[in-house]
Design a protein around this motif. Structure first.
Motif, mmCIF file in Angstrom:
data_model
loop_
_atom_site.group_PDB
_atom_site.id
_atom_site.type_symbol
_atom_site.label_atom_id
_atom_site.label_comp_id
_atom_site.label_asym_id
_atom_site.label_seq_id
_atom_site.Cartn_x
_atom_site.Cartn_y
_atom_site.Cartn_z
ATOM 1 N N MET A 117 2.749 9.943 0.646
ATOM 2 C CA MET A 117 2.321 10.483 -0.647
ATOM 3 C C MET A 117 2.646 11.973 -0.763
ATOM 4 O O MET A 117 3.181 12.425 -1.790
ATOM 5 C CB MET A 117 0.821 10.269 -0.840
ATOM 6 N N LEU A 118 2.351 12.750 0.279
ATOM 7 C CA LEU A 118 2.601 14.193 0.222
ATOM 8 C C LEU A 118 4.093 14.496 0.132
ATOM 9 O O LEU A 118 4.510 15.406 -0.589
ATOM 10 C CB LEU A 118 1.995 14.883 1.460
ATOM 11 N N ALA A 119 4.908 13.731 0.856
ATOM 12 C CA ALA A 119 6.358 13.914 0.767
ATOM 13 C C ALA A 119 6.842 13.601 -0.648
ATOM 14 O O ALA A 119 7.694 14.317 -1.203
ATOM 15 C CB ALA A 119 7.070 13.024 1.782
ATOM 16 N N GLY A 120 6.296 12.538 -1.251
ATOM 17 C CA GLY A 120 6.677 12.181 -2.620
ATOM 18 C C GLY A 120 6.335 13.272 -3.617
ATOM 19 O O GLY A 120 7.102 13.546 -4.552
ATOM 20 N N ILE A 121 5.196 13.926 -3.420
ATOM 21 C CA ILE A 121 4.817 15.042 -4.294
ATOM 22 C C ILE A 121 5.848 16.154 -4.192
ATOM 23 O O ILE A 121 6.251 16.742 -5.203
ATOM 24 C CB ILE A 121 3.416 15.566 -3.912
ATOM 25 N N THR B 81 0.830 -1.214 0.000
ATOM 26 C CA THR B 81 0.000 0.000 0.000
ATOM 27 C C THR B 81 0.854 1.250 0.000
ATOM 28 O O THR B 81 0.625 2.185 -0.777
ATOM 29 C CB THR B 81 -0.929 0.007 1.239
ATOM 30 N N ASN B 82 1.868 1.284 0.886
ATOM 31 C CA ASN B 82 2.709 2.473 0.973
ATOM 32 C C ASN B 82 3.599 2.638 -0.254
ATOM 33 O O ASN B 82 3.912 3.768 -0.644
ATOM 34 C CB ASN B 82 3.554 2.438 2.254
ATOM 35 N N LEU B 83 4.020 1.530 -0.850
ATOM 36 C CA LEU B 83 4.772 1.631 -2.111
ATOM 37 C C LEU B 83 3.905 2.262 -3.194
ATOM 38 O O LEU B 83 4.387 3.084 -3.993
ATOM 39 C CB LEU B 83 5.248 0.251 -2.564
ATOM 40 N N LEU B 84 2.625 1.893 -3.207
ATOM 41 C CA LEU B 84 1.697 2.460 -4.183
ATOM 42 C C LEU B 84 1.526 3.962 -3.950
ATOM 43 O O LEU B 84 1.589 4.751 -4.892
ATOM 44 C CB LEU B 84 0.351 1.757 -4.105
ATOM 45 N N TYR B 85 1.334 4.362 -2.685
ATOM 46 C CA TYR B 85 1.169 5.785 -2.383
ATOM 47 C C TYR B 85 2.451 6.571 -2.666
ATOM 48 O O TYR B 85 2.401 7.720 -3.100
ATOM 49 C CB TYR B 85 0.741 5.975 -0.930
ATOM 50 N N CYS B 86 3.599 5.941 -2.427
ATOM 51 C CA CYS B 86 4.873 6.592 -2.740
ATOM 52 C C CYS B 86 4.993 6.827 -4.245
ATOM 53 O O CYS B 86 5.388 7.910 -4.689
ATOM 54 C CB CYS B 86 6.027 5.732 -2.235
ATOM 55 N N PHE B 87 4.618 5.802 -5.027
ATOM 56 C CA PHE B 87 4.651 5.941 -6.486
ATOM 57 C C PHE B 87 3.699 7.035 -6.961
ATOM 58 O O PHE B 87 4.053 7.862 -7.805
ATOM 59 C CB PHE B 87 4.286 4.607 -7.149
ATOM 60 N N VAL B 88 2.474 7.033 -6.405
ATOM 61 C CA VAL B 88 1.495 8.063 -6.780
ATOM 62 C C VAL B 88 2.043 9.442 -6.458
ATOM 63 O O VAL B 88 1.925 10.389 -7.243
ATOM 64 C CB VAL B 88 0.155 7.825 -6.047
ATOM 65 N N GLY B 89 2.699 9.574 -5.291
ATOM 66 C CA GLY B 89 3.246 10.863 -4.883
ATOM 67 C C GLY B 89 4.333 11.363 -5.817
ATOM 68 O O GLY B 89 4.278 12.506 -6.287
ATOM 69 N N VAL B 90 5.330 10.504 -6.107
ATOM 70 C CA VAL B 90 6.435 10.961 -6.958
ATOM 71 C C VAL B 90 5.968 11.186 -8.392
ATOM 72 O O VAL B 90 6.462 12.076 -9.091
ATOM 73 C CB VAL B 90 7.636 9.983 -6.912
ATOM 74 N N PHE B 91 4.994 10.369 -8.856
ATOM 75 C CA PHE B 91 4.459 10.550 -10.212
ATOM 76 C C PHE B 91 3.719 11.885 -10.313
ATOM 77 O O PHE B 91 3.946 12.673 -11.237
ATOM 78 C CB PHE B 91 3.524 9.398 -10.575
ATOM 79 N N LEU B 92 2.822 12.152 -9.343
ATOM 80 C CA LEU B 92 2.112 13.438 -9.329
ATOM 81 C C LEU B 92 3.081 14.591 -9.169
ATOM 82 O O LEU B 92 2.931 15.640 -9.806
ATOM 83 C CB LEU B 92 1.093 13.456 -8.188
ATOM 84 N N GLY B 93 4.079 14.408 -8.293
ATOM 85 C CA GLY B 93 5.061 15.472 -8.076
ATOM 86 C C GLY B 93 5.806 15.820 -9.349
ATOM 87 O O GLY B 93 5.978 16.998 -9.690
ATOM 88 N N THR B 94 6.238 14.797 -10.075
ATOM 89 C CA THR B 94 6.936 15.045 -11.339
ATOM 90 C C THR B 94 6.015 15.728 -12.341
ATOM 91 O O THR B 94 6.412 16.667 -13.030
ATOM 92 C CB THR B 94 7.454 13.717 -11.928
ATOM 93 N N ALA B 95 4.765 15.262 -12.397
ATOM 94 C CA ALA B 95 3.806 15.827 -13.360
ATOM 95 C C ALA B 95 3.536 17.296 -13.077
ATOM 96 O O ALA B 95 3.543 18.120 -13.993
ATOM 97 C CB ALA B 95 2.501 15.035 -13.325
ATOM 98 N N ILE B 96 3.315 17.654 -11.806
ATOM 99 C CA ILE B 96 3.018 19.063 -11.509
ATOM 100 C C ILE B 96 4.285 19.911 -11.555
ATOM 101 O O ILE B 96 4.222 21.117 -11.787
ATOM 102 C CB ILE B 96 2.285 19.216 -10.152
#
Length: 500
Positions: free
Chosen positions: A63-67, A18-33
Motif C-alpha cells: 500500500m505504501l509503495a502504491g501511494i 487482499t494485496n490487490l485491494l491494498y495495492c488499489f487503495v495505495g495507487v488511488f490514494l497516491g493519485t488523489a494526494i
C-alpha cells in the motif's frame, strides 16, 4: 530460472485478493494526494504510518509503495490541467503539458503521461527484479564496518543533493542524528538525553517525528500559502495520441526510463533530478527544439517516464541494502521496523514473499493506474478545486488520533505538536526537512554498526580503512563532501537548485 521462480512467488503474494485491494487503495490514494497540491506522498505516508500497526507486512509495504508511485502520476494531472505541479518531479511536465492543454490537447497530454509512466514503471520493475538479487548477494558480504561506511555515504549523498543551503542541510542532519540518540543505549540500555521525562525513556517514536515534521509541518505551511487553482478551459475530448505523436514520444520514453533508472537510485530526490535531466536531453536532441515550452509532446513523455522510473528505482537500495535514498524510502523503512523487519539484504532470503511481492505489486499498480485513472479524469478535476482549509481539520484530527494510539499517551500528542512546529519553522527558514528524517533513521543504525565493528576489533578504528569495501565507501563519502565544498561546484549546485 531463479528470476522466474522468484517472480512467481511475488505474483502469488501480490495477486492475492487482499494485496490487490491494498495495492488499489495505495495507487488511488497516491493519485488523489498527487492531485491535491500541498499534501504530497511524504506527508500522507507519515500520517498513515499508525495504520500499518494493524496490517501485515506485505499489506503495509504494498500500500505504501502504491501511494508513492501513484503520487507521481497524480502530480502530472494537476501540472497539465492547472499548471500547478502536485509533486516536485512534475514541475517539468507543467512546462509543455499545460501548453498542450491550452491548445485543446489536454486529453492527449494526460494519456501521454499515463502511457509513459506505465512503460517506464514496467521496465523499472524488470530492472529491479534483475539487479536487486545481484546487489543483495554483494551486500551479504558486508560486515558492521562496511555497513557503517555505506550508511555514511548515503547520508553524505543525501546531504549534498538536498535543496537549499548546504550548511542548513548539514545542521538538520545533525539534529536528526541527535534525536536518534535519545532513549536507551544500544548496548548497555542506560538512558540517554531523556532529561527524566518518562515519555522519552524508550526514545522518540519515528512515527511521531515523521507525522509532525512532514504531516503537521506541511499542513500549517500550506495554510499560509494556498495557491489559487484554475483548471484549463480546454475541453478534454480526444484522449489517444495519433501516429505522429506516438512516433515522437517513443524515443523520449526510452531515454527517460534509462535516466530515471540510473538517477533514481541516488539519495536526495533522484526522480526529480531525472525529470529535469530528461527534459534537458530531449530539448537538445529534438528535431523541433523551438516547440519546447509551447506544447512539445516530448517535453511530457520524457520527464514523465523519467520520474516514474526514478520513483521505482529508489526501491533498489532500500530493499537490498536497507539504505533509504529519500525521505519516502526512510518512511517505508520505518514501516518495516514497525513490523519487526530488519531492513537489509537478509529480507530477500528470510522473507522472499515480502520482497518479491512488493516488486511484482509495482507492475500491478502501474497497470491499475493506466486502466483506472484516465476514465477518472473528471473526478480528479473536481478534486483540484477543493479548498485546502476544508481538508486540514480532518488531517489534524487523524494525526492526533494516530499519535495517541501509539502508546495511549497524551505526551505523544504534545510531542507531535512540537515536531509540527519544528517542521513549520524548517520550511519558513527554507530548510529541507528530509535530511532531518534521514539522520534520525540512519543515526541509530550507524551507531550500532560502528560500535559492533569496534567491539569485534577491540576498539581499533583502523578497521574502517583496512577493509577494502569499507575504505572505498568512506573515501567516496569524503570525496563527495570535499567536491561539493569546492567554490566552483558549490556555486553551480546552488544555481541548479535555484532554477528548479
Amino acid at each position: 530460472m531463479d528470476i522466474f521462480a522468484n517472480l512467481l512467488i511475488g505474483l502469488q503474494t501480490a495477486g492475492s485478493l487482499t494485496n490487490l485491494l491494498y495495492c488499489f487503495v495505495g495507487v488511488f490514494l497516491g493519485t488523489a494526494i498527487g492531485v491535491l497540491p500541498g499534501l504530497g506522498p511524504t506527508a500522507t505516508i507519515a500520517i498513515l504510518l499508525p495504520i500499518t500497526f494493524t496490517m501485515g507486512p506485505e499489506n503495509a509495504l504494498i500500500m505504501l509503495a502504491g501511494i508513492y508511485y501513484g503520487a507521481q502520476y497524480g502530480g502530472s494531472t494537476t501540472a497539465i490541467l492547472v499548471n500547478l505541479p502536485g509533486e516536485p518531479s512534475s514541475v517539468v511536465t507543467a512546462i509543455d503539458g499545460y501548453q498542450m492543454a491550452r491548445k485543446g490537447r489536454a486529453g492527449v497530454a494526460l494519456s501521454t503521461a499515463a502511457i509513459s509512466s506505465f512503460i517506464a514503471g514496467t521496465i523499472a520493475t524488470l530492472l529491479i527484479a534483475l539487479f536487486a538479487p545481484i546487489l543483495g548477494e554483494v551486500a551479504l558480504k558486508f560486515g558492521p564496518a562496511e555497513y557503517f561506511s555505506l550508511l555514511s555515504l548515503g547520508l553524505v549523498a543525501a546531504l549534498v543533493l538536498a535543496h537549499g543551503s548546504l550548511l542548513q542541510a548539514f545542521g538538520t542532519v545533525i539534529v536528526g542524528l541527535l534525536l536518534g540518540l535519545i532513549g536507551p543505549d544500544v548496548n548497555s540500555g542506560v538512558q540517554r538525553f531523556t532529561f527524566g521525562i518518562t515519555g522519552m525513556q524508550d526514545g522518540i517514536s519515528f512515527v511521531i517525528v515523521a507525522m509532525g515534521v512532514f504531516g503537521l509541518g506541511e499542513i500549517v505551511a500550506n495554510l499560509g500559502d494556498e495557491s489559487g487553482r484554475s483548471v484549463s478551459d480546454g475541453a478534454i475530448s480526444k484522449m489517444l495520441p495519433n501516429r505522429e505523436d506516438i512516433r515522437r514520444m517513443a524515443a523520449p520514453i526510452i531515454r527517460g526510463t534509462a535516466l530515471g533508472s540510473l538517477l533514481g537510485i541516488l539519495p536526495g530526490g533522484g526522480a526529480m533530478l531525472a525529470s529535469f535531466a530528461s527534459y534537458t536531453v530531449e530539448k537538445k536532441l529534438s528535431k523541433f527544439p523551438d516547440e519546447f515550452g509551447k506544447g512539445a509532446i516530448e517535453g511530457v513523455a520524457g520527464p514523465e517516464a523519467a520520474n516514474n522510473a526514478g520513483a521505482q528505482a529508489a526501491f533498489i537500495p532500500m530493499l537490498t541494502l536497507g539504505v533509504p535514498s529519500n525521505s519516502i524510502m526512510a518512511l517505508i523503512i520505518g514501516a518495516m521496523i514497525i513490523q519487526g523487519i530488519q531492513p537489509g539484504p537478509s529480507v530477500m532470503i528470510e522473507q522472499p514473499a515480502l520482497f518479491w511481492g512488493v516488486i511484482v505489486s509495482m507492475w500491478i499498480g502501474n497497470l491499475m493506474l493506466l486502466v483506472l485513472n484516465l476514465p477518472m479524469i473528471g473526478l480528479w478535476v473536481r478534486m483540484i478545486g477543493i479548498p485546502y482549509h476544508f481538508l486540514f481539520p480532518a488531517i489534524l484530527v487523524f494525526c492526533a488520533i494516530g499519535a495517541f494510539s501509539l502508546s495511549n499517551s497524551t505526551f505523544d500528542v504534545f510531542l507531535l505538536a512540537a515536531f509540527g512546529v519544528v517542521g513549520y519553522v524548517l520550511r519558513k527558514l527554507d530548510c529541507e526537512p528530509a535530511p532531518l528524517l534521514l539522520g534520525f533513521i540512519l543515526g541509530p543504525m550507524m551507531e550500532e554498526n560502528l560500535r559492533r565493528a569496534l567491539m569485534i576489533n577491540r576498539g581499533d578504528a583502523s578497521v574502517l580503512f583496512t577493509r577494502p569495501i569499507s575504505c572505498a565507501l568512506l573515501v567516496g563519502a569524503i570525496a563527495l563532501l570535499v567536491m561539493v565544498l569546492l567554490p566552483s561546484i558549490r556555486a553551480r549546485r546552488d544555481v541548479a537548485f535555484q532554477e528548479e
